[in-house]
Design a protein around this motif. Structure first.
Motif, PDB file in Angstrom:
ATOM      1  N   LYS A 139       0.840  -1.198   0.000  1.00  0.00           N
ATOM      2  CA  LYS A 139       0.000   0.000   0.000  1.00  0.00           C
ATOM      3  C   LYS A 139       0.879   1.254   0.000  1.00  0.00           C
ATOM      4  N   GLN A 142       2.502   1.617  -3.372  1.00  0.00           N
ATOM      5  CA  GLN A 142       1.538   2.119  -4.350  1.00  0.00           C
ATOM      6  C   GLN A 142       1.319   3.623  -4.170  1.00  0.00           C
ATOM      7  N   GLU A 143       1.258   4.061  -2.920  1.00  0.00           N
ATOM      8  CA  GLU A 143       1.107   5.494  -2.660  1.00  0.00           C
ATOM      9  C   GLU A 143       2.336   6.254  -3.157  1.00  0.00           C
ATOM     10  N   GLN A 144       3.528   5.699  -2.905  1.00  0.00           N
ATOM     11  CA  GLN A 144       4.763   6.336  -3.385  1.00  0.00           C
ATOM     12  C   GLN A 144       4.777   6.381  -4.918  1.00  0.00           C
ATOM     13  N   THR A 145       4.309   5.316  -5.537  1.00  0.00           N
ATOM     14  CA  THR A 145       4.242   5.275  -7.011  1.00  0.00           C
ATOM     15  C   THR A 145       3.281   6.347  -7.512  1.00  0.00           C
ATOM     16  N   ARG A 146       2.132   6.463  -6.872  1.00  0.00           N
ATOM     17  CA  ARG A 146       1.154   7.481  -7.267  1.00  0.00           C
ATOM     18  C   ARG A 146       1.758   8.887  -7.114  1.00  0.00           C
ATOM     19  N   GLN A 147       2.434   9.105  -6.005  1.00  0.00           N
ATOM     20  CA  GLN A 147       3.060  10.407  -5.769  1.00  0.00           C
ATOM     21  C   GLN A 147       4.170  10.676  -6.797  1.00  0.00           C
ATOM     22  N   ARG A 149       4.360   9.470  -9.837  1.00  0.00           N
ATOM     23  CA  ARG A 149       3.736   9.748 -11.128  1.00  0.00           C
ATOM     24  C   ARG A 149       3.204  11.187 -11.170  1.00  0.00           C
ATOM     25  N   SER A 150       2.609  11.566 -10.049  1.00  0.00           N
ATOM     26  CA  SER A 150       2.090  12.935  -9.976  1.00  0.00           C
ATOM     27  C   SER A 150       3.242  13.943 -10.087  1.00  0.00           C
TER      28      SER A 150
END
Length: 187
Positions: A139, A142-147, A149-150
């Motif tokens: 989790k 995934q949050e680090q990946t989302r950040q 990408r952003s």
């Protein structure tokens, strides 16, 4: 006749089947002792052939002999019953000991199974804890990946804006240089 009675009684004592026939009370002929038992029969006959000592009983001698025979047969039956009872007791004790050993064996198996169950529970708890930790890590990843990408999207937009502004600035600089060159030439 006395020998026939003695032979019948010896047969009854030596052979359970003969004893059953005699106990039925319906003998039609005297019983003979088993083969190989004749020596004992003869020696017993010699010992018992003497007439019983005179008694003051008013009963006839044949009645005393019948009572003695009845008593011998009862004694033989009782002895067989006691032997059978002792055999059954010994068998029951042996069965009880065997059942007790089986119970101990089954208890040991139960304890081993209980120990294996406890071990499996500990392994399951450890695996569940590890799974939960990995799920939390996943989790977080995934949050680090989302950040990331952003941030990458923002960086691309910033780079695009910076490139556009750089082009505009170059264009403005070229325009200003060209104007400066024209002004110098116009002098």
């Amino acid at each position: 006749m006395q020998r026939e009675i003695e032979a019948t009684l010896h047969a009854v004592l030596a052979d359970p089947q003969a004893a059953q026939e005699w106990a039925s009370g319906q003998l039609v002929k005297p019983l003979n002792p088993l083969v190989g038992f004749t020596a004992a029969t003869l020696s017993a006959t010699a010992r018992t052939a003497a007439p019983p000592p005179p008694t003051r009983s008013s009963r006839p001698a044949s009645q005393d002999q019948q009572d003695s025979a009845d008593s011998s047969v009862r004694s033989a039956k009782e002895q067989r019953r006691e032997t059978e009872r002792q055999r059954k007791v010994a068998q029951a004790r042996q069965d009880a000991a065997s059942a007790e050993q089986q119970a101990r064996d089954r208890e040991e198996e139960r304890q081993r199974a209980e120990s294996a169950q406890e071990q499996a529970k500990k392994q399951l708890q450890a695996a569940e804890a590890r799974s939960a930790a990995l799920a939390e890590e996943m989790k977080s990843a995934q949050e680090q990946t989302r950040q990331a990408r952003s941030a990458l999207d923002q960086a691309r937009r910033g780079m695009s804006d910076a490139a556009r502004k750089a082009r505009e600035a170059r264009s403005g600089a070229e325009t200003a240089r060209a104007r400066a060159t024209r002004i110098e030439e116009a002098k």
